[in-house]
Design a protein around this motif. Sequence first.
Motif, mmCIF file in Angstrom:
data_model
loop_
_atom_site.group_PDB
_atom_site.id
_atom_site.type_symbol
_atom_site.label_atom_id
_atom_site.label_comp_id
_atom_site.label_asym_id
_atom_site.label_seq_id
_atom_site.Cartn_x
_atom_site.Cartn_y
_atom_site.Cartn_z
ATOM 1 N N PHE A 11 -42.708 74.581 25.344
ATOM 2 C CA PHE A 11 -41.627 73.603 25.395
ATOM 3 C C PHE A 11 -41.648 72.939 26.761
ATOM 4 O O PHE A 11 -41.769 73.605 27.784
ATOM 5 C CB PHE A 11 -40.272 74.289 25.168
ATOM 6 C CG PHE A 11 -40.193 74.958 23.822
ATOM 7 C CD1 PHE A 11 -39.864 74.237 22.688
ATOM 8 C CD2 PHE A 11 -40.467 76.314 23.684
ATOM 9 C CE1 PHE A 11 -39.804 74.843 21.451
ATOM 10 C CE2 PHE A 11 -40.412 76.930 22.463
ATOM 11 C CZ PHE A 11 -40.079 76.196 21.332
ATOM 12 N N GLU A 15 -34.001 70.656 25.932
ATOM 13 C CA GLU A 15 -33.492 70.148 24.656
ATOM 14 C C GLU A 15 -34.435 70.470 23.498
ATOM 15 O O GLU A 15 -34.000 70.840 22.415
ATOM 16 C CB GLU A 15 -33.235 68.641 24.735
ATOM 17 C CG GLU A 15 -32.087 68.266 25.647
ATOM 18 C CD GLU A 15 -30.794 68.996 25.304
ATOM 19 O OE1 GLU A 15 -30.433 69.055 24.105
ATOM 20 O OE2 GLU A 15 -30.151 69.528 26.228
ATOM 21 N N GLU A 16 -35.723 70.315 23.745
ATOM 22 C CA GLU A 16 -36.713 70.634 22.717
ATOM 23 C C GLU A 16 -36.625 72.113 22.331
ATOM 24 O O GLU A 16 -36.664 72.473 21.156
ATOM 25 C CB GLU A 16 -38.116 70.286 23.228
ATOM 26 C CG GLU A 16 -39.211 70.508 22.225
ATOM 27 C CD GLU A 16 -40.600 70.239 22.788
ATOM 28 O OE1 GLU A 16 -41.555 70.380 22.015
ATOM 29 O OE2 GLU A 16 -40.728 69.911 23.986
ATOM 30 N N GLU A 19 -33.396 72.764 20.300
ATOM 31 C CA GLU A 19 -33.544 72.261 18.933
ATOM 32 C C GLU A 19 -34.370 73.230 18.087
ATOM 33 O O GLU A 19 -34.061 73.480 16.916
ATOM 34 C CB GLU A 19 -34.207 70.888 18.935
ATOM 35 C CG GLU A 19 -33.288 69.767 19.364
ATOM 36 C CD GLU A 19 -34.006 68.426 19.413
ATOM 37 O OE1 GLU A 19 -35.050 68.262 18.745
ATOM 38 O OE2 GLU A 19 -33.517 67.545 20.138
#
Length: 114
Positions: A11, A15-16, A19
Amino acid sequence: MNFADDFSKTFYDKEEFLEFLDGIECGAEWQKHPTNTVLVIAGEEEPEICEKIKDMDEKEEIIKDTMKNSGLFLCLGSTYYPVGQTTMKSIESRARIAGSALLICRREISPGIK
């Protein structure tokens, strides 16, 4: 194939990552079963178990990965689930398998483990 025992993902931002975790949480299903009703079955000894596993996305790939790694399936009532390597520590703890017995069991279950 984020179910695979050798799955990994990088990552690049927070945020990724969040999610990704949300996606896992949305797809998770928690069930409670008394320990004495849970059976652990070796797929090698009972290959017909693979036919009894409930339909799921990528079923064939999941079964192949399970047989390549842990080789075990959980039986909860009339439902069977493949066991990934992340589950092994819990199973070993519940079965009170430790020390040199643990090393022997791991080699028998997953010959690639040293």
